[in-house]
Design a protein around this motif. Structure first.
Motif, mmCIF file in Angstrom:
data_model
loop_
_atom_site.group_PDB
_atom_site.id
_atom_site.type_symbol
_atom_site.label_atom_id
_atom_site.label_comp_id
_atom_site.label_asym_id
_atom_site.label_seq_id
_atom_site.Cartn_x
_atom_site.Cartn_y
_atom_site.Cartn_z
ATOM 1 N N LEU A 103 -10.411 28.786 -1.102
ATOM 2 C CA LEU A 103 -10.727 27.391 -0.809
ATOM 3 C C LEU A 103 -12.194 27.089 -1.072
ATOM 4 O O LEU A 103 -13.080 27.895 -0.759
ATOM 5 N N PRO A 104 -12.513 25.920 -1.597
ATOM 6 C CA PRO A 104 -13.911 25.531 -1.826
ATOM 7 C C PRO A 104 -14.580 25.065 -0.541
ATOM 8 O O PRO A 104 -13.909 24.709 0.431
ATOM 9 N N LEU A 105 -15.891 25.044 -0.557
ATOM 10 C CA LEU A 105 -16.655 24.565 0.593
ATOM 11 C C LEU A 105 -16.843 23.050 0.578
ATOM 12 O O LEU A 105 -17.052 22.443 1.640
ATOM 13 N N THR A 106 -16.803 22.445 -0.587
ATOM 14 C CA THR A 106 -16.987 20.999 -0.707
ATOM 15 C C THR A 106 -16.046 20.449 -1.774
ATOM 16 O O THR A 106 -15.516 21.194 -2.603
ATOM 17 N N ALA A 107 -15.863 19.150 -1.732
ATOM 18 C CA ALA A 107 -15.107 18.449 -2.772
ATOM 19 C C ALA A 107 -15.580 17.005 -2.789
ATOM 20 O O ALA A 107 -16.166 16.512 -1.817
ATOM 21 N N THR A 108 -15.346 16.333 -3.885
ATOM 22 C CA THR A 108 -15.661 14.907 -3.976
ATOM 23 C C THR A 108 -14.400 14.134 -4.334
ATOM 24 O O THR A 108 -13.548 14.620 -5.082
ATOM 25 N N VAL A 109 -14.283 12.953 -3.762
ATOM 26 C CA VAL A 109 -13.203 12.034 -4.104
ATOM 27 C C VAL A 109 -13.797 10.634 -4.094
ATOM 28 O O VAL A 109 -14.402 10.220 -3.103
ATOM 29 N N ASP A 110 -13.666 9.950 -5.209
ATOM 30 C CA ASP A 110 -14.297 8.643 -5.387
ATOM 31 C C ASP A 110 -15.794 8.779 -5.079
ATOM 32 O O ASP A 110 -16.470 9.612 -5.662
ATOM 33 N N ALA A 111 -16.308 7.993 -4.139
ATOM 34 C CA ALA A 111 -17.742 8.039 -3.815
ATOM 35 C C ALA A 111 -18.020 8.867 -2.574
ATOM 36 O O ALA A 111 -19.088 8.744 -1.966
ATOM 37 N N ALA A 112 -17.086 9.736 -2.185
ATOM 38 C CA ALA A 112 -17.222 10.503 -0.947
ATOM 39 C C ALA A 112 -17.372 11.984 -1.229
ATOM 40 O O ALA A 112 -16.679 12.554 -2.079
ATOM 41 N N LEU A 113 -18.267 12.614 -0.466
ATOM 42 C CA LEU A 113 -18.383 14.063 -0.437
ATOM 43 C C LEU A 113 -17.682 14.565 0.816
ATOM 44 O O LEU A 113 -17.922 14.055 1.916
ATOM 45 N N LEU A 114 -16.839 15.562 0.655
ATOM 46 C CA LEU A 114 -16.112 16.173 1.763
ATOM 47 C C LEU A 114 -16.668 17.564 1.991
ATOM 48 O O LEU A 114 -16.868 18.324 1.054
ATOM 49 N N VAL A 115 -16.882 17.913 3.268
ATOM 50 C CA VAL A 115 -17.444 19.220 3.605
ATOM 51 C C VAL A 115 -17.025 19.563 5.027
ATOM 52 O O VAL A 115 -16.873 18.660 5.863
ATOM 53 N N HIS A 116 -16.816 20.846 5.302
ATOM 54 C CA HIS A 116 -16.442 21.219 6.669
ATOM 55 C C HIS A 116 -17.623 21.052 7.614
ATOM 56 O O HIS A 116 -17.498 20.429 8.666
ATOM 57 N N ALA A 117 -18.763 21.631 7.267
ATOM 58 C CA ALA A 117 -19.926 21.624 8.150
ATOM 59 C C ALA A 117 -20.969 20.635 7.632
ATOM 60 O O ALA A 117 -20.804 19.432 7.770
ATOM 61 N N SER A 118 -22.035 21.124 7.014
ATOM 62 C CA SER A 118 -23.106 20.239 6.564
ATOM 63 C C SER A 118 -23.376 20.428 5.076
ATOM 64 O O SER A 118 -23.397 21.554 4.574
#
Length: 250
Positions: A103-118
């Motif tokens: 699994l990756p630590l981050t991902a982007t969708v549209d104009a959003a960054l997704l992340v578990h922590a910081s």
């Protein structure tokens, strides 16, 4: 499009099923799981199997610290977070462990960054639980000028941060079920809360729904049979305080 943002499931299948059903009823067209599929709860194999199926259908899935602990349990647990990692690993088959490891630590969708922590150091598992940490996270994410939103898990509470008229960030406590306008001319950061182990004194599961077309974010609370989930934890032989947390929402 409406994106359901779920995080910190913590092997609580009952809470996950309740949130998925609620999100579907709200018209969610896509799912994003922001990490910590396992840890604390009694059904790691079942939760990972369900999330793997969702990923096969297009859901975004990130890695959380507990997912990493399950893949490589520490030799000696030094915190509550790490206890139970070996128990979890023993209940996951090789395919599930490979899924978590990849699994990756981050991902982007549209104009959003997704992340578990910081976003400023995803691998260090910082808690974005105050304005200072939120600012560091948002500043790092917005090095990409296309990013207007950051969605985090890890904290087990729901909050929204935005940059006001001054230089610092402001924190807003959302009301469940009430849409919040989040226009893209500002930059926003939200902690979406925990599906499987709320810690704000409310036993209901948490998730958030981001409407990209309307630029609205709605934080939700979903009732489920938390007492049965606590009983599952005790029946599995896990530490009693894991069950007590579910019973009290703490």
């Amino acid at each position: 499009m409406k994106i359901a943002l779920l995080s910190d499931i913590h092997a609580n299948l009952r809470a996950l099923q309740a949130c998925l059903a609620h999100a579907a009823a709200q018209g969610a067209g896509r799912l994003a799981v922001l990490g910590d599929l396992v840890g604390y709860g009694a059904q790691p194999a079942e939760v990972v199997r369900r999330i793997r199926g969702l990923a096969g259908d297009g859901a975004i899935v990130l890695k959380g610290n507990h997912d990493g602990y399950a893949v490589a349990p520490p030799g000696q647990a030094h915190s509550l977070d790490q206890s139970g990692a070996a128990w979890t690993r023993e209940r996951l088959d090789p395919e599930a462990l490979d899924f978590l490891a990849a699994l990756p630590l981050t991902a982007t969708v549209d104009a959003a960054l997704l992340v578990h922590a910081s976003a400023d150091a995803p691998e260090r598992w910082y808690y974005v639980d105050n304005e200072h940490r939120a600012e560091a996270c948002l500043d790092a994410a917005c090095l990409n000028p296309a990013v207007r939103y950051v969605f985090c898990g890890h904290v087990h509470e729901q909050a929204l941060f935005f940059r006001g008229a001054g230089q610092g960030l402001m924190r807003f406590a959302p009301t469940p079920g009430v849409p919040i306008p989040v226009p893209p001319h500002r930059r926003w950061l939200a902690t979406v809360g925990s599906v499987g182990q709320p810690r704000d004194g409310d036993t209901r599961a948490m998730y958030a729904l981001f409407d990209t077309d309307r630029a609205e974010l709605t934080f939700h609370r979903v009732a489920y049979d938390h007492l049965a989930a606590a009983a599952d934890v005790r029946a599995a032989g896990l530490p009693g305080h894991f069950a007590a947390r579910l019973e009290a929402g703490l």
